[in-house]
Design an enzyme around this catalytic site. Structure first.
Site, PDB file in Angstrom:
ATOM      1  N   TYR A  23     -17.444  19.483  10.978  1.00  0.00           N
ATOM      2  CA  TYR A  23     -17.578  18.933   9.412  1.00  0.00           C
ATOM      3  C   TYR A  23     -18.030  18.114   8.824  1.00  0.00           C
ATOM      4  CZ  TYR A  23     -14.064  16.945   6.023  1.00  0.00           C
ATOM      5  OH  TYR A  23     -13.880  16.635   4.522  1.00  0.00           O
TER       6      TYR A  23
ATOM      7  N   GLU B 262      -6.905  24.771   2.932  1.00  0.00           N
ATOM      8  CA  GLU B 262      -7.454  24.190   2.194  1.00  0.00           C
ATOM      9  C   GLU B 262      -7.980  25.144   1.295  1.00  0.00           C
ATOM     10  OE1 GLU B 262     -10.013  21.360  -0.169  1.00  0.00           O
ATOM     11  OE2 GLU B 262      -8.710  20.993   1.869  1.00  0.00           O
TER      12      GLU B 262
ATOM     13  N   ASP C 211      -8.254  19.626   4.230  1.00  0.00           N
ATOM     14  CA  ASP C 211      -9.388  18.720   4.750  1.00  0.00           C
ATOM     15  C   ASP C 211      -9.094  17.567   5.089  1.00  0.00           C
ATOM     16  OD1 ASP C 211     -11.435  21.078   4.655  1.00  0.00           O
ATOM     17  OD2 ASP C 211     -12.810  20.324   2.750  1.00  0.00           O
TER      18      ASP C 211
END
Length: 779
Positions: free
Chosen positions: A317, A9, A107
């Site tokens: 994350y 990403e 993601d």
């Protein structure tokens, strides 16, 4: 040798993946490559839904009611101008003959899936997809993710839910924003999540402004038993649930009556209690905590946590909605605990021992069923260097680390006691608490309350009221929202919803997602619908006006129920219990009917402002799971678009007592019940009164407007201009959308359904031949 293309990403993530794979070959502009791998990146969104004028040329130029509703038959995508160059790089590798596999390394969650799927679709790629799902950006975390990649097909439903969410948001935002802007003659922006959040803030401002303070009094006593003294408060008999007194003279009478009066203990109650360790942080609870403790905005907290994840590799994350860990992650917790030990040596040893000796089921924060896309935010196994972090980075890291340790420490143990004393028959209550074991509170000491012991008393013990006072108080209005309290309201918006099923869906998602809530607040600030007064978020006059305008016509759009309904169905799509076509048919139908109903409502109040339409101007579409007939299950292509077969009628949904059909463009066609077989002699007689007088297009003969009538589309210059299109033709109905296509393009680009003289159904295009409508069987 075949190569594998990896699409991340962001460039920073791509470079970390390249390091782990030892891709140290050619470092091109926009990619890193060697003989086995090509690693590139998306820079966020490279492809978006195209602007309205790109979807349909009739939607270009100045906004007008005639353009509404804007419902594309199939959404067109467009490469963002600023990222065209990077898109071409990714597309080139997706099309390269020596690339045989594409890895989606964006993601986790809907948004990451959407970013990749749009690029994949726009590039026309058909190669196999693998999905990389990384919990943290450390070398160990990435190696584990690369070794356990899933097939792209496993995330197909997640991708379909992402497409559905984005397209439905486009339909709501584009149509309702233009509709209300034109109605109100000022810019009104509408969003599925933005608008109900704004409603919360507006309602809070109105509560505060309309709040009328009320005075009340309490009676507080200092009671003595021998050399011991303690505090107690009067409660109103006989229920003893209320301590407020409405009249000052009543409070003064109690004080006078009980001062220097001896009383006795009526009852004592002691109990042992415990306070369980807190759950771990998800993004929303982290943002709330950071705002409460340090005044950091939700946006700032997300940016800091993201940097600690991507660049510093110290946190897992952060864009997660889970406060739990899986059993697999629990088995790795000791290595994470060792990483934080050197900064927190006084609290980690006990937590580590409990992890060694315990089982996952012994800890509330370990629950596989409570983890969806990603587990809770915890420190990684990388040891931090405090001097390398900014003040706020350290604050966030310390909060996450201390919460991680606290979750594995023992519960807080305490003893609480309650004493009721009667003084001249007036009840007074004293409460106290003594902490026996601080447990997990040692990890978060700012939460520790002070001991408040009471003397050892028993029933019948004599006490004396040494002094009494009756302080005055005033009721206070609710506080303005802060980032912390608004995030809490967004997270628990289900409490505002009466429907149990919707409330359960919102319990998981609330208004927005953890990854988007900060941006929603920033959007409201940027549009001047909300302003900040220090920590307070206050609705502006503009924001209040916007909510008033929308609430008059579409109160559901300002309610969390709409988001709850959407989130439930989007979750069903992810699980395979609902489909993209079914969801989009419902959204298209809702937008179509709402816009038509409001657009055609012409009532105005005495000041010239549009008044609210009649209640329920648009009938809601029933959910087949609530007992209505289930729509025919449609087939859809690999990109998630519905496939309409020439031999198969479009799906139907229950609509009131009849059935709402959809044409090949996805527009609703008002018709009678489908139980009657249409023939040349006997065909459905639709209800057409509600659209009579609407403009459907421009007359090709004289250039004036063509209007909708009960039996035809007729030029407004009639009888001087004889142009008309019949509504009943070829054993079927020419819909308003088909008529609009005929007037603007000379033909329909989607087939209509008709019935031959022998009663057989067939599909064909329509075209204008002069002023006559003819059938066209070839594209």
């Amino acid at each position: 040798m075949p190569k594998t293309l990896i699409v991340a990403e962001k460039p920073s993530v791509a470079k970390e993946i390249a390091k782990v794979l030892d891709v140290r070959g050619t470092r091109g502009d926009g990619f890193i490559a060697n003989g086995q791998y090509v690693v590139t990146w998306a820079v966020g969104h490279l492809v978006n839904i195209a602007e309205p004028e790109e979807q349909n040329e009739d939607w270009a130029g100045r906004w007008s009611m005639n353009q509404l509703p804007m419902i594309p038959s199939r959404f067109k995508l467009a490469v963002l101008p600023k990222t065209t160059r990077q898109f071409e790089i990714v597309k080139r590798f997706m099309s390269a003959d020596d690339v045989d596999t594409v890895v989606n390394a964006t993601d986790a969650g809907r948004e990451g899936e959407l970013i990749f799927r749009r690029i994949f679709l726009m590039a026309g790629c058909t190669k196999p997809i693998k999905r990389l799902w990384a919990n943290d950006m450390t070398e160990q975390g990435l190696k584990k993710a690369l070794a356990s990649m899933e097939s792209g097909e496993a995330k197909r439903n997640l991708g379909l839910a992402a497409f559905a969410r984005a397209e439905a948001d486009w339909l709501i935002g584009m149509n309702y924003s233009r509709l209300f802007t034109l109605k109100d003659h000022s810019l009104v922006t509408v969003g599925r999540v933005q608008t109900p959040v704004l409603k919360l803030i507006v309602d809070r401002r109105q509560e505060i402004e309309h709040f009328v303070p009320r005075n009340y009094w309490t009676v507080e006593a200092t009671l003595a038993h021998g050399e011991d003294s303690f505090s107690a408060q009067w409660y109103c008999p006989p229920e003893r649930s209320e301590s407020r007194i409405d009249k000052e003279e009543d409070a003064a009478a109690i004080v006078e009556r009980c001062t220097d009066t001896q009383g006795a203990v009526e009852s004592t109650k002691s109990r042992k209690g415990q306070q369980k360790p807190p759950l771990l942080f998800d993004l929303t609870t982290l943002q709330r905590e950071a705002n409460s403790r340090y005044g950091l905005s939700a946006k700032d907290t997300l940016a800091i946590a993201q940097a600690l994840y991507e660049q510093k590799k110290l946190l897992t994350y952060p864009r997660t909605d889970s406060r739990y860990l899986t059993k697999d992650v629990f088995n790795e917790c000791l290595s994470h605990m060792r990483a934080v030990y050197h900064e927190f040596p006084e609290i980690t040893p006990l937590a580590a021992e409990r992890i060694k000796d315990g089982k996952p089921k012994n800890f509330a924060c370990v629950n596989d069923k409570k983890v969806s896309d990603h587990h809770a935010i915890i420190p990684t196994a990388k040891r931090p260097v405090k001097s390398a972090l900014s003040e706020n980075e350290w604050r966030i890291y310390e909060m996450v680390s201390r919460r991680f340790v606290a979750a594995f420490l023992p519960p807080v143990q305490y003893a609480s006691s309650t004493i009721w004393v009667l003084i001249d028959e007036q009840p007074f209550k004293a409460t106290g608490k003594v902490f026996k074991d601080k447990g997990w509170l040692v990890a978060e000491p700012w939460r520790t309350a002070k001991d408040n012991p009471l003397p050892a008393l028993r029933k019948g013990s004599k006490v004396t009221a040494e002094s009494l006072k009756a302080p005055s108080h005033q009721t206070k209005p609710p506080a303005h929202f802060t980032d912390a309290s608004l995030l809490a309201a967004m997270e628990t918006a289900g409490k505002l919803v009466e429907d149990d099923e919707l409330r359960e869906a919102m319990k998981e998602r609330g208004l927005g997602t953890p990854a988007t809530r900060a941006q929603i607040i920033e959007t409201l600030l940027a549009r001047s619908y909300v302003e900040k007064d220090k920590k307070k978020l206050v609705a502006t006059d503009t924001g209040r006006h916007v909510i008033d305008v929308i609430s008059q016509h579409l109160p559901d759009v300002t309610s969390p129920e709409l988001t709850g309904d959407w989130e439930k169905k989007l979750g069903d799509i992810e699980r395979g219990d609902f489909t993209y076509p079914e969801f989009m048919h419902e959204i298209r139908d809702s937008v179509y009917r709402n816009v038509r109903g409001i657009k055609n409502y012409q009532a105005y109040d005495k000041d010239g402002f549009p008044t609210a339409p009649p209640a329920n101007p648009v009938a809601p579409v029933s959910d087949y799971r609530a007992g209505a007939p289930r729509p025919a299950r449609q087939q859809y292509d690999r990109d998630g678009f519905p496939i309409v077969s020439s031999a198969q009628p479009a799906a139907t949904v229950q609509q009131g007592a009849g059935v709402a059909f959809y044409d090949d463009n996805g527009f609703p066609i008002e018709s009678a019940s489908s139980t009657t077989k249409p023939t040349r002699k006997e065909k459905p007689l639709p209800t057409r009164v509600e659209h009579e007088g609407e403009v459907v297009g421009v007359c090709p003969s004289c250039g004036k407007n063509v209007l909708v009538h009960a039996d035809a589309y007729i030029c407004e210059a009639d009888p001087s201009c004889p142009f008309r299109i019949p509504r009943d033709a070829f054993g079927g109905e020419i819909t308003m959308n088909q008529a609009a296509d005929l007037l603007s393009k000379g033909r329909t680009f989607k087939r209509g359904r008709f019935v031959s003289k022998k009663g057989k159904r067939f599909n064909a295009h329509l075209e204008l031949d002069g002023s006559r409508v003819a059938l066209r069987f070839k594209d």
